[in-house]
Design a protein around this motif. Structure first.
Motif, PDB file in Angstrom:
ATOM      1  N   GLY A 143       0.816  -1.205   0.000  1.00  8.01           N
ATOM      2  CA  GLY A 143       0.000   0.000   0.000  1.00  8.01           C
ATOM      3  C   GLY A 143       0.850   1.257   0.000  1.00  8.01           C
ATOM      4  O   GLY A 143       1.804   1.376  -0.767  1.00  8.01           O
ATOM      5  N   GLU A 144       0.534   2.187   0.865  1.00  9.95           N
ATOM      6  CA  GLU A 144       1.246   3.466   0.917  1.00  9.95           C
ATOM      7  C   GLU A 144       2.372   3.469   1.947  1.00  9.95           C
ATOM      8  O   GLU A 144       2.893   4.532   2.279  1.00  9.95           O
ATOM      9  CB  GLU A 144       0.256   4.591   1.223  1.00  9.95           C
ATOM     10  CG  GLU A 144      -0.703   4.892   0.079  1.00  9.95           C
ATOM     11  CD  GLU A 144       0.038   5.306  -1.185  1.00  9.95           C
ATOM     12  OE1 GLU A 144       0.937   6.161  -1.116  1.00  9.95           O
ATOM     13  OE2 GLU A 144      -0.276   4.752  -2.253  1.00  9.95           O
ATOM     14  N   ASP A 145       2.701   2.304   2.451  1.00  6.95           N
ATOM     15  CA  ASP A 145       3.759   2.251   3.462  1.00  6.95           C
ATOM     16  C   ASP A 145       4.645   1.047   3.197  1.00  6.95           C
ATOM     17  O   ASP A 145       4.165  -0.057   2.998  1.00  6.95           O
ATOM     18  CB  ASP A 145       3.161   2.159   4.871  1.00  6.95           C
ATOM     19  CG  ASP A 145       4.248   2.189   5.948  1.00  6.95           C
ATOM     20  OD1 ASP A 145       5.241   2.911   5.755  1.00  6.95           O
ATOM     21  OD2 ASP A 145       4.106   1.480   6.953  1.00  6.95           O
ATOM     22  N   LYS A 147       9.176  -0.197   2.538  1.00  7.86           N
ATOM     23  CA  LYS A 147      10.510   0.133   2.067  1.00  7.86           C
ATOM     24  C   LYS A 147      10.839  -0.719   0.840  1.00  7.86           C
ATOM     25  O   LYS A 147      10.694  -1.939   0.866  1.00  7.86           O
ATOM     26  CB  LYS A 147      11.545  -0.129   3.163  1.00  7.86           C
ATOM     27  CG  LYS A 147      11.416   0.782   4.380  1.00  7.86           C
ATOM     28  CD  LYS A 147      12.494   0.462   5.405  1.00  7.86           C
ATOM     29  CE  LYS A 147      12.387   1.396   6.613  1.00  7.86           C
ATOM     30  NZ  LYS A 147      13.428   1.092   7.633  1.00  7.86           N
ATOM     31  N   ARG A 168       4.287   5.762  -6.630  1.00 11.52           N
ATOM     32  CA  ARG A 168       3.858   5.347  -5.293  1.00 11.52           C
ATOM     33  C   ARG A 168       4.624   6.180  -4.256  1.00 11.52           C
ATOM     34  O   ARG A 168       5.558   5.694  -3.603  1.00 11.52           O
ATOM     35  CB  ARG A 168       4.122   3.852  -5.103  1.00 11.52           C
ATOM     36  CG  ARG A 168       3.323   2.973  -6.093  1.00 11.52           C
ATOM     37  CD  ARG A 168       3.691   1.514  -5.953  1.00 11.52           C
ATOM     38  NE  ARG A 168       2.978   0.675  -6.886  1.00 11.52           N
ATOM     39  CZ  ARG A 168       1.936  -0.120  -6.578  1.00 11.52           C
ATOM     40  NH1 ARG A 168       1.496  -0.155  -5.327  1.00 11.52           N
ATOM     41  NH2 ARG A 168       1.351  -0.861  -7.491  1.00 11.52           N
ATOM     42  N   PRO A 169       4.239   7.438  -4.112  1.00 10.40           N
ATOM     43  CA  PRO A 169       5.002   8.364  -3.259  1.00 10.40           C
ATOM     44  C   PRO A 169       5.032   7.979  -1.789  1.00 10.40           C
ATOM     45  O   PRO A 169       5.873   8.481  -1.041  1.00 10.40           O
ATOM     46  CB  PRO A 169       4.294   9.709  -3.479  1.00 10.40           C
ATOM     47  CG  PRO A 169       2.924   9.354  -3.956  1.00 10.40           C
ATOM     48  CD  PRO A 169       3.102   8.107  -4.770  1.00 10.40           C
ATOM     49  N   GLY A 170       4.147   7.101  -1.341  1.00  5.38           N
ATOM     50  CA  GLY A 170       4.167   6.693   0.062  1.00  5.38           C
ATOM     51  C   GLY A 170       5.280   5.730   0.394  1.00  5.38           C
ATOM     52  O   GLY A 170       5.651   5.568   1.570  1.00  5.38           O
ATOM     53  N   LEU A 171       5.854   5.094  -0.629  1.00  9.21           N
ATOM     54  CA  LEU A 171       6.948   4.158  -0.400  1.00  9.21           C
ATOM     55  C   LEU A 171       8.246   4.899  -0.103  1.00  9.21           C
ATOM     56  O   LEU A 171       8.482   5.990  -0.616  1.00  9.21           O
ATOM     57  CB  LEU A 171       7.151   3.269  -1.633  1.00  9.21           C
ATOM     58  CG  LEU A 171       6.018   2.316  -2.018  1.00  9.21           C
ATOM     59  CD1 LEU A 171       6.365   1.606  -3.312  1.00  9.21           C
ATOM     60  CD2 LEU A 171       5.756   1.310  -0.905  1.00  9.21           C
ATOM     61  N   ARG A 172       9.072   4.281   0.715  1.00  5.98           N
ATOM     62  CA  ARG A 172      10.419   4.806   0.961  1.00  5.98           C
ATOM     63  C   ARG A 172      11.368   4.006   0.071  1.00  5.98           C
ATOM     64  O   ARG A 172      11.652   2.840   0.323  1.00  5.98           O
ATOM     65  CB  ARG A 172      10.776   4.646   2.432  1.00  5.98           C
ATOM     66  CG  ARG A 172      10.077   5.644   3.353  1.00  5.98           C
ATOM     67  CD  ARG A 172      10.026   5.169   4.770  1.00  5.98           C
ATOM     68  NE  ARG A 172       9.045   4.093   4.940  1.00  5.98           N
ATOM     69  CZ  ARG A 172       8.936   3.338   6.021  1.00  5.98           C
ATOM     70  NH1 ARG A 172       9.761   3.512   7.033  1.00  5.98           N
ATOM     71  NH2 ARG A 172       8.006   2.393   6.103  1.00  5.98           N
TER      72      ARG A 172
END
Length: 396
Positions: A143-145, A147, A168-172
């Protein structure tokens, strides 16, 4: 009996070659069969987009080759017997053998695991459609979280990292490379690349070699642990071992050694195009695995097949590599020109214009493989009955 031409692979090289041959050779004399593991033409250079969650245009091979008389066999190639001139293929119905008189080998390449433990079991890659979809499914789970760690510093690694970060800007997102990120670019191009990575917030770890991949981490050879919910392996490409196992003459990495006309040096009835070729370019260096090389080698291989089988003169296609086009998401990119020795020039086209140029290049490549004689007259050359290479070779 018709002369049987079997084309292995329907990527950029194989699909173009098959279509071109079908439009140039007389259907009464030649029967062309294309063997491909998937029923569609796959735009490999866009697979990082597919992994990021974007949809790619559906291009069924049945439509690509409509009206050409080409027979499409959807199956996996499992072996090639160059002495018996047969190809073993496998599909849901089982194992079959196809006989050929002329073979065009264009099976391409896939991600190279570099013999690093855990890559096969735990890492993802974007060198094939099923692999890209597997990564996409994993990212959907996160999802949005989460690594994501991209391993590699080449074009594929750069494009995968920036595409994932943008879509997917929520990914690190992080990237680990054993060298210097973009060190092979010119000064202008590298500055632009580093600014793009900063803008996307991608953490860069240079001069770091990954020693093993685990389910939730990648471990460097110096012991540094990089936590990762999805490790994307983009540390190079490898060709399928089928070529080496067949008895064809290959170099250490498994690519097939060919002459200037793309004929196998050990078995001249086998022609090669795309990533599976080992050939020296105009700059004195081996052609890299790339879409551009697929074009050069595909044009030369088809010209040689037509010349050898119909007695016509064979034009020589230039093998000059001019540069790299790199997408940095959908709105940014770099087009890096190189000189005659394949060294980057100081100037590069950067930004939105470069992204548009790359997109147009890929769109044109996908379109042209379905229209290989566009702008050129179609021919119906007849078979002369010869298996021997044509002595008539002229410069284009």
């Amino acid at each position: 009996m018709k002369h049987r031409i079997v084309v292995l692979g329907a990527g950029y090289a194989g699909a173009f070659c098959a279509g071109y041959l079908a439009r140039q050779l007389h259907a009464d004399d030649f029967a062309i069969t294309v063997v491909n593991a998937e029923p569609d033409f796959v735009e490999r250079l866009r697979l990082h987009q597919l992994a990021a969650g974007q949809e790619l245009r559906h291009r069924p091979l049945a439509e690509v080759f409509a009206g050409t008389g080409i027979r499409v066999r959807v199956a996996r190639v499992t072996a090639v017997d160059v002495e018996a001139r047969t190809v073993a293929v496998a599909d849901d119905a089982g194992i079959d053998r196809l006989e050929y008189d002329t073979l065009l080998y264009a099976l391409g390449s896939t991600a190279a695991d570099q013999e690093v433990p855990g890559v096969h079991e735990h890492a993802f890659h974007v060198a094939a459609r099923p692999a890209a979809l597997r990564l996409r499914a994993r990212l959907d789970e996160l999802g949005e979280d989460g690594k994501v760690l991209v391993v590699g510093g080449n074009l594929t690694a750069i494009e995968a990292a920036t595409e994932l970060a943008e879509s997917r800007p929520g990914l690190r997102v992080g990237l680990v490379t054993s060298g210097e990120l973009g060190g092979w670019l010119g000064a202008m191009g590298r500055r632009h690349l580093l600014r793009a990575f900063d803008r996307f917030g991608i953490a860069v770890h240079e001069h770091t070699t990954i020693g093993c991949v685990e389910e939730d981490a990648a471990v460097a050879t110096d012991g540094t642990v990089f936590a990762s919910d999805a490790t994307v392996w983009a540390a190079g490409f490898a060709v399928h071992p089928i070529a080496a196992a067949s008895g064809l003459d290959v170099v250490a990495d498994g690519r097939i050694t060919v002459d200037r006309q793309m004929r196998s040096v050990s078995h001249p009835d086998v022609y090669v195009a795309g990533d599976s070729v080992f050939v020296i370019g105009e700059n004195g260096r081996p052609l890299p695995m790339s879409c551009a090389s697929a074009g050069f080698t595909g044009m030369q291989a088809t010209a040689a097949i037509i010349g050898d089988r119909t007695g016509r003169k064979i034009p020589t296609t230039s093998l000059s590599y001019v540069g790299n086009h790199i997408s940095l998401g959908r709105k940014d990119g770099i087009f890096q020109l190189v000189d005659g020795t394949a060294r980057a020039k100081s100037w590069a086209l950067c930004g939105r214009t470069a992204a548009v140029v790359k997109s147009k290049i890929l769109d044109t490549a996908a379109w042209s493989l379905s229209h290989p004689t566009f702008g050129k007259p179609g021919h119906r050359y007849r078979w002369t009955g010869s298996r021997e290479p044509s002595p008539h070779v002229v410069a284009a």
